[in-house]
Scaffold this motif. Structure first.
Motif, mmCIF file in Angstrom:
data_model
loop_
_atom_site.group_PDB
_atom_site.id
_atom_site.type_symbol
_atom_site.label_atom_id
_atom_site.label_comp_id
_atom_site.label_asym_id
_atom_site.label_seq_id
_atom_site.Cartn_x
_atom_site.Cartn_y
_atom_site.Cartn_z
ATOM 1 N N MET A 1 35.074 -0.913 12.593
ATOM 2 C CA MET A 1 33.924 -0.372 13.290
ATOM 3 C C MET A 1 32.778 -0.227 12.297
ATOM 4 S SD MET A 1 33.465 2.530 16.119
ATOM 5 C CE MET A 1 34.047 4.063 15.528
ATOM 6 N N ILE A 2 31.646 -0.851 12.610
ATOM 7 C CA ILE A 2 30.484 -0.886 11.729
ATOM 8 C C ILE A 2 29.919 0.518 11.496
ATOM 9 C CG2 ILE A 2 28.164 -1.834 11.395
ATOM 10 C CD1 ILE A 2 30.484 -3.873 11.256
ATOM 11 N N GLN A 3 29.840 1.316 12.537
ATOM 12 C CA GLN A 3 29.287 2.667 12.386
ATOM 13 C C GLN A 3 30.075 3.454 11.343
ATOM 14 O OE1 GLN A 3 28.580 4.796 16.016
ATOM 15 N NE2 GLN A 3 28.082 6.693 14.958
ATOM 16 N N HIS A 4 31.376 3.369 11.382
ATOM 17 C CA HIS A 4 32.217 4.074 10.410
ATOM 18 C C HIS A 4 31.963 3.555 8.994
ATOM 19 C CE1 HIS A 4 35.606 6.227 8.755
ATOM 20 N NE2 HIS A 4 36.038 5.095 8.235
ATOM 21 N N GLN A 5 31.822 2.241 8.842
ATOM 22 C CA GLN A 5 31.532 1.653 7.529
ATOM 23 C C GLN A 5 30.214 2.190 6.978
ATOM 24 O OE1 GLN A 5 32.808 -2.598 8.972
ATOM 25 N NE2 GLN A 5 32.107 -2.715 6.865
ATOM 26 N N ILE A 6 29.204 2.248 7.831
ATOM 27 C CA ILE A 6 27.899 2.753 7.415
ATOM 28 C C ILE A 6 28.025 4.192 6.934
ATOM 29 C CG2 ILE A 6 25.597 3.412 8.243
ATOM 30 C CD1 ILE A 6 25.818 1.012 10.208
ATOM 31 N N GLN B 1 30.675 5.843 5.895
ATOM 32 C CA GLN B 1 31.480 5.940 4.679
ATOM 33 C C GLN B 1 30.687 5.512 3.442
ATOM 34 O OE1 GLN B 1 35.079 3.611 4.826
ATOM 35 N NE2 GLN B 1 35.962 4.677 3.083
ATOM 36 N N LYS B 2 29.994 4.396 3.524
ATOM 37 C CA LYS B 2 29.233 3.899 2.378
ATOM 38 C C LYS B 2 28.110 4.854 1.989
ATOM 39 C CE LYS B 2 30.134 -1.013 2.386
ATOM 40 N NZ LYS B 2 29.512 -2.345 2.327
ATOM 41 N N LEU B 3 27.402 5.382 2.977
ATOM 42 C CA LEU B 3 26.308 6.304 2.669
ATOM 43 C C LEU B 3 26.825 7.610 2.085
ATOM 44 C CD1 LEU B 3 23.931 5.684 5.713
ATOM 45 C CD2 LEU B 3 23.677 4.845 3.366
ATOM 46 N N LEU C 1 24.053 13.832 7.307
ATOM 47 C CA LEU C 1 24.076 12.413 7.625
ATOM 48 C C LEU C 1 24.341 12.253 9.105
ATOM 49 C CD1 LEU C 1 24.169 9.374 6.862
ATOM 50 C CD2 LEU C 1 26.630 9.682 6.480
ATOM 51 N N LYS C 2 23.511 11.471 9.744
ATOM 52 C CA LYS C 2 23.731 11.141 11.149
ATOM 53 C C LYS C 2 23.507 9.645 11.291
ATOM 54 C CE LYS C 2 23.210 12.859 15.685
ATOM 55 N NZ LYS C 2 23.230 14.135 16.295
ATOM 56 N N VAL C 3 24.503 8.962 11.821
ATOM 57 C CA VAL C 3 24.416 7.533 12.084
ATOM 58 C C VAL C 3 24.563 7.358 13.586
ATOM 59 C CG1 VAL C 3 25.425 5.266 11.668
ATOM 60 C CG2 VAL C 3 25.396 6.967 9.825
ATOM 61 N N LEU C 4 23.524 6.840 14.206
ATOM 62 C CA LEU C 4 23.511 6.666 15.654
ATOM 63 C C LEU C 4 23.550 5.181 15.996
ATOM 64 C CD1 LEU C 4 20.628 9.181 16.345
ATOM 65 C CD2 LEU C 4 23.035 9.536 16.852
ATOM 66 N N ASN D 1 20.290 -1.585 -0.043
ATOM 67 C CA ASN D 1 21.247 -2.067 -1.050
ATOM 68 C C ASN D 1 22.669 -1.596 -0.746
ATOM 69 O OD1 ASN D 1 19.358 -3.506 -2.532
ATOM 70 N ND2 ASN D 1 18.896 -1.777 -3.874
ATOM 71 N N ILE D 2 22.797 -0.351 -0.350
ATOM 72 C CA ILE D 2 24.116 0.202 -0.033
ATOM 73 C C ILE D 2 24.734 -0.532 1.157
ATOM 74 C CG2 ILE D 2 25.310 2.257 0.839
ATOM 75 C CD1 ILE D 2 23.105 3.885 -0.765
ATOM 76 N N LEU D 3 23.904 -0.883 2.115
ATOM 77 C CA LEU D 3 24.386 -1.519 3.358
ATOM 78 C C LEU D 3 24.116 -3.021 3.394
ATOM 79 C CD1 LEU D 3 23.242 1.213 5.903
ATOM 80 C CD2 LEU D 3 25.486 0.948 4.812
ATOM 81 N N ALA D 4 23.960 -3.639 2.242
ATOM 82 C CA ALA D 4 23.597 -5.064 2.171
ATOM 83 C C ALA D 4 24.566 -5.951 2.948
ATOM 84 C CB ALA D 4 23.522 -5.514 0.715
ATOM 85 N N GLU D 5 25.864 -5.696 2.823
ATOM 86 C CA GLU D 5 26.866 -6.519 3.520
ATOM 87 C C GLU D 5 26.717 -6.394 5.036
ATOM 88 O OE1 GLU D 5 31.685 -6.717 4.087
ATOM 89 O OE2 GLU D 5 30.886 -5.868 2.232
#
Length: 104
Positions: free
Chosen positions: A1-6, A8-10, A19-22, A61-65
């Motif tokens: 799941m992309i949201q979880h990756q984002i 975790q990386k941040l 931190l809030k990722v929507l 940079n953190i989310l480049a992938e």
């Protein structure tokens, strides 16, 4: 799941106090269940003394992938702890409409 990756990386890179990722994909003309449009709100001491462009570059940079393979749009809102405390959460800007077409 992309949201979880984002998330975790941040968390690992910035140790944010908030931190809030929507996942805002549902607001766009994409298949149901897509993870392609996101908004991140990050409050971190790492942003202290950094201009907005440097903060955004750090996130990119953190989310480049993820940005190269999965994410179509990323709204970035970065704050220091002092900036966040002075801000009413309702002042966080809304994400713009997708230029690729609206929900039909």
């Amino acid at each position: 799941m992309i949201q979880h990756q984002i998330e975790q990386k941040l968390r690992e890179a910035l140790a944010p106090s908030y931190l809030k990722v929507l996942n805002e994909s549902y607001m766009h003309n994409v298949p149901e269940g897509s993870e392609s449009h996101f908004k991140v709100i990050v409050v971190s001491d790492e942003f202290e003394g950094k201009r907005l462009i440097a903060r955004h570059r750090a996130i990119n940079n953190i989310l480049a992938e993820e940005l190269s393979d999965h994410i179509h749009a990323l709204a970035i809102h970065t704050y220091t702890e002092t900036e966040w405390q002075a801000l009413d959460a309702e002042q966080v800007p809304l994400s713009p409409n997708c230029m690729g077409g609206g929900k039909g």
